[in-house]
Design a protein around this motif. Structure first.
Motif, PDB file in Angstrom:
ATOM      1  N   VAL A 206      47.067  40.772  35.605  1.00 12.47           N
ATOM      2  CA  VAL A 206      46.137  39.681  35.302  1.00 12.47           C
ATOM      3  C   VAL A 206      46.469  38.498  36.217  1.00 12.47           C
ATOM      4  N   THR A 207      45.486  38.136  37.022  1.00 12.32           N
ATOM      5  CA  THR A 207      45.687  37.026  37.958  1.00 12.32           C
ATOM      6  C   THR A 207      44.508  36.062  37.862  1.00 12.32           C
ATOM      7  N   GLU A 208      44.710  34.908  38.448  1.00 10.93           N
ATOM      8  CA  GLU A 208      43.654  33.885  38.472  1.00 10.93           C
ATOM      9  C   GLU A 208      42.442  34.377  39.248  1.00 10.93           C
ATOM     10  N   GLY A 209      42.633  35.298  40.184  1.00  9.92           N
ATOM     11  CA  GLY A 209      41.541  35.768  41.020  1.00  9.92           C
ATOM     12  C   GLY A 209      40.629  36.783  40.347  1.00  9.92           C
TER      13      GLY A 209
ATOM     14  N   ASN B 180      37.772  38.267  37.884  1.00  5.77           N
ATOM     15  CA  ASN B 180      36.577  37.790  37.196  1.00  5.77           C
ATOM     16  C   ASN B 180      36.640  38.247  35.734  1.00  5.77           C
ATOM     17  N   ASP B 181      35.687  37.787  34.930  1.00  6.60           N
ATOM     18  CA  ASP B 181      35.711  38.089  33.496  1.00  6.60           C
ATOM     19  C   ASP B 181      35.657  39.586  33.211  1.00  6.60           C
ATOM     20  N   GLN B 182      34.850  40.326  33.970  1.00  3.87           N
ATOM     21  CA  GLN B 182      34.739  41.765  33.733  1.00  3.87           C
ATOM     22  C   GLN B 182      36.059  42.468  34.045  1.00  3.87           C
ATOM     23  N   GLN B 183      36.739  42.051  35.089  1.00  2.64           N
ATOM     24  CA  GLN B 183      38.029  42.644  35.431  1.00  2.64           C
ATOM     25  C   GLN B 183      39.068  42.343  34.348  1.00  2.64           C
ATOM     26  N   ILE B 184      39.048  41.135  33.826  1.00  3.78           N
ATOM     27  CA  ILE B 184      39.972  40.778  32.746  1.00  3.78           C
ATOM     28  C   ILE B 184      39.659  41.619  31.511  1.00  3.78           C
ATOM     29  N   ARG B 185      38.370  41.765  31.182  1.00  2.10           N
ATOM     30  CA  ARG B 185      37.952  42.580  30.035  1.00  2.10           C
ATOM     31  C   ARG B 185      38.415  44.033  30.214  1.00  2.10           C
ATOM     32  N   ASP B 186      38.198  44.572  31.410  1.00  2.00           N
ATOM     33  CA  ASP B 186      38.622  45.950  31.706  1.00  2.00           C
ATOM     34  C   ASP B 186      40.129  46.097  31.559  1.00  2.00           C
ATOM     35  N   ASN B 187      40.863  45.089  32.018  1.00  2.00           N
ATOM     36  CA  ASN B 187      42.317  45.106  31.905  1.00  2.00           C
ATOM     37  C   ASN B 187      42.733  45.160  30.436  1.00  2.00           C
TER      38      ASN B 187
END
Length: 163
Positions: A90-93, A95-102
């Protein structure tokens, strides 16, 4: 009362924490043995003795139990390693979908861990009694608390955080 899953995560954290202390001082690289490997070996031997004593394993039970437990521990370690990698990603770079997928991947890993625990709960009962299985989980929690207490040292906060 903490869940078995949280206890296992706490135990994994304690093992990593204990490994990190001597690793900071060791000159040997990974895979070369050295103090880190020696400390992990000592930790594993202490855990085996602690659990064997607390669960009161007979010699016959121990011969059947330890290979099964080691198999369980290896699988659990792999799941925990994957979970740590996800949390680290999880990084600042993102997007919301990537965070959700993570997060969804992390939830799936935790579900796999729970499924593993349930599977081995049943397998353990085939070689030790239900009461001994309960004692095993309590012994793991107690061992983790002891490791954290020793790593924290006198007056350390880590021991209080495990309750």
């Amino acid at each position: 009362m903490p869940s078995i899953s949280s206890v296992f995560r706490l135990f994994s954290f304690a093992v990593l924490l204990l490994a990190a202390v001597p690793a900071a001082h060791a000159q040997d690289g990974p895979g070369r043995g050295g103090r880190k490997g020696q400390r992990l070996g000592q930790l594993e031997n202490a855990k085996i003795a602690f659990i064997t004593n607390r669960v009161a394993l007979t010699q016959d039970q121990a011969q059947k139990f330890w290979p099964l437990y080691n198999e369980f521990s290896a699988k659990r370690r792999e799941l925990n390693r994957g979970g740590r990698l996800l949390r680290r990603d999880v990084t600042e770079g993102m997007n919301d979908q990537q965070i959700r997928d993570n997060f969804n991947q992390a939830f799936a890993m935790r579900q796999q861990e729970l499924n593993l625990e349930k599977e081995y709960f049943d397998k353990f009962q085939k070689v030790i009694s239900l009461r001994q299985v309960a004692q095993l989980f309590q012994a793991e929690r107690d061992f983790t608390k002891e490791v954290i207490k020793r790593v924290a040292g006198p007056g350390g906060q880590a021991a209080a955080d495990t309750n």
